[in-house]
Design a protein around this motif. Structure first.
Motif, PDB file in Angstrom:
ATOM      1  N   THR A  79      -8.568   5.377   2.816  1.00 17.07           N
ATOM      2  CA  THR A  79      -8.048   4.437   1.823  1.00 17.07           C
ATOM      3  C   THR A  79      -8.739   4.722   0.502  1.00 17.07           C
ATOM      4  O   THR A  79      -9.967   4.787   0.430  1.00 17.07           O
ATOM      5  CB  THR A  79      -8.321   2.977   2.241  1.00 17.07           C
ATOM      6  OG1 THR A  79      -7.766   2.777   3.541  1.00 17.07           O
ATOM      7  CG2 THR A  79      -7.696   2.008   1.250  1.00 17.07           C
ATOM      8  N   GLU A 105      -4.321   2.915  -2.197  1.00 14.57           N
ATOM      9  CA  GLU A 105      -3.435   3.943  -1.679  1.00 14.57           C
ATOM     10  C   GLU A 105      -4.112   4.565  -0.465  1.00 14.57           C
ATOM     11  O   GLU A 105      -5.332   4.608  -0.373  1.00 14.57           O
ATOM     12  CB  GLU A 105      -3.158   5.005  -2.744  1.00 14.57           C
ATOM     13  CG  GLU A 105      -2.367   4.457  -3.907  1.00 14.57           C
ATOM     14  CD  GLU A 105      -2.154   5.464  -5.000  1.00 14.57           C
ATOM     15  OE1 GLU A 105      -1.118   5.383  -5.665  1.00 14.57           O
ATOM     16  OE2 GLU A 105      -3.027   6.326  -5.209  1.00 14.57           O
ATOM     17  N   MET A 119       0.844  -1.177   0.000  1.00 15.13           N
ATOM     18  CA  MET A 119       0.000   0.000   0.000  1.00 15.13           C
ATOM     19  C   MET A 119       0.885   1.235   0.000  1.00 15.13           C
ATOM     20  O   MET A 119       1.827   1.333   0.776  1.00 15.13           O
ATOM     21  CB  MET A 119      -0.912  -0.017   1.231  1.00 15.13           C
ATOM     22  CG  MET A 119      -1.773   1.209   1.341  1.00 15.13           C
ATOM     23  SD  MET A 119      -2.963   1.177   2.701  1.00 15.13           S
ATOM     24  CE  MET A 119      -4.165   0.043   2.050  1.00 15.13           C
ATOM     25  N   ASN A 120       0.578   2.182  -0.886  1.00 13.54           N
ATOM     26  CA  ASN A 120       1.293   3.451  -0.925  1.00 13.54           C
ATOM     27  C   ASN A 120       0.609   4.448  -0.005  1.00 13.54           C
ATOM     28  O   ASN A 120      -0.620   4.571  -0.010  1.00 13.54           O
ATOM     29  CB  ASN A 120       1.315   4.016  -2.345  1.00 13.54           C
ATOM     30  CG  ASN A 120       2.160   3.183  -3.279  1.00 13.54           C
ATOM     31  OD1 ASN A 120       3.195   2.657  -2.881  1.00 13.54           O
ATOM     32  ND2 ASN A 120       1.729   3.064  -4.512  1.00 13.54           N
ATOM     33  N   ASP A 121       1.400   5.171   0.777  1.00 10.38           N
ATOM     34  CA  ASP A 121       0.884   6.175   1.694  1.00 10.38           C
ATOM     35  C   ASP A 121       1.258   7.560   1.203  1.00 10.38           C
ATOM     36  O   ASP A 121       2.397   7.773   0.749  1.00 10.38           O
ATOM     37  CB  ASP A 121       1.475   5.986   3.091  1.00 10.38           C
ATOM     38  CG  ASP A 121       0.988   4.732   3.773  1.00 10.38           C
ATOM     39  OD1 ASP A 121      -0.072   4.210   3.386  1.00 10.38           O
ATOM     40  OD2 ASP A 121       1.669   4.283   4.713  1.00 10.38           O
TER      41      ASP A 121
END
Length: 178
Positions: free
Chosen positions: A55, A60, A1-3
């Motif tokens: 989310t 992302e 997951m990209n934050d």
């Protein structure tokens, strides 16, 4: 997951904590304490950072950070905005000098505004119609800035979501023009 980090900043009482609470998927982390400043018409005020998360459908995550609004925390604003994907500036139109308030945040975030997409949300416009949204746009133009400015009720999830959609559209546009 990209934050990715989104920063909410703006005047004390403009609703940064409330905006994050309206859209966060997790119970927001708040750093509110009893307000001892009798010039502020509120029981509690933020002295650290507020935090929430959203989310997105593409797996992302937006990490939402709210800064304290008091000018004495200006040093913090510049630290928190580092590596931010976007910035939301909230202004309370019921305050004595909302255009001057906006100037404070433009000056504080001036270097970040060269690279970080930003949207301005103006609250309490339903009972405080002056300055108008056009007045805010003209004021930003005096700084050679053209940013989206919209009226917002930070208690309304749809209004805060609209702010984020506008911000994300800017970010998407920047990605495709780079």
């Amino acid at each position: 997951m990209n934050d990715f980090k989104i920063v909410f900043s703006g005047t004390t009482g403009a609703g940064k904590t409330t905006a994050i609470a309206a859209i966060s998927e997790i119970p927001p982390v708040k750093t509110d304490v009893l307000n001892t400043d009798d010039t502020l018409d509120k029981a509690y005020t933020t002295v650290g950072l507020d935090y929430g998360e959203i989310t997105l459908s593409n797996n992302e995550r937006l990490r939402l950070f709210g800064t304290p609004g008091q000018e004495r925390f200006e040093f913090m604003w510049r630290i928190v905005v580092r590596d931010a994907l976007g910035l939301v500036i909230l202004i309370d139109n019921s305050r004595a000098a909302p255009l001057e308030d906006l100037s404070l945040y433009v000056h504080a975030f001036r270097s970040a505004l060269d690279t970080v997409p930003c949207v301005v949300g103006v609250g309490r416009t339903e009972h405080h119609t002056r300055p108008s949204i056009d007045d805010f746009a003209d004021h930003l133009a005096s700084f050679n800035l053209s940013l989206p400015i919209i009226p917002v009720d930070v208690r309304q999830k749809d209004d805060v979501t609209t702010l984020l959609h506008i911000l994300l559209a800017q970010i998407e546009s920047d990605v495709h023009t780079s």
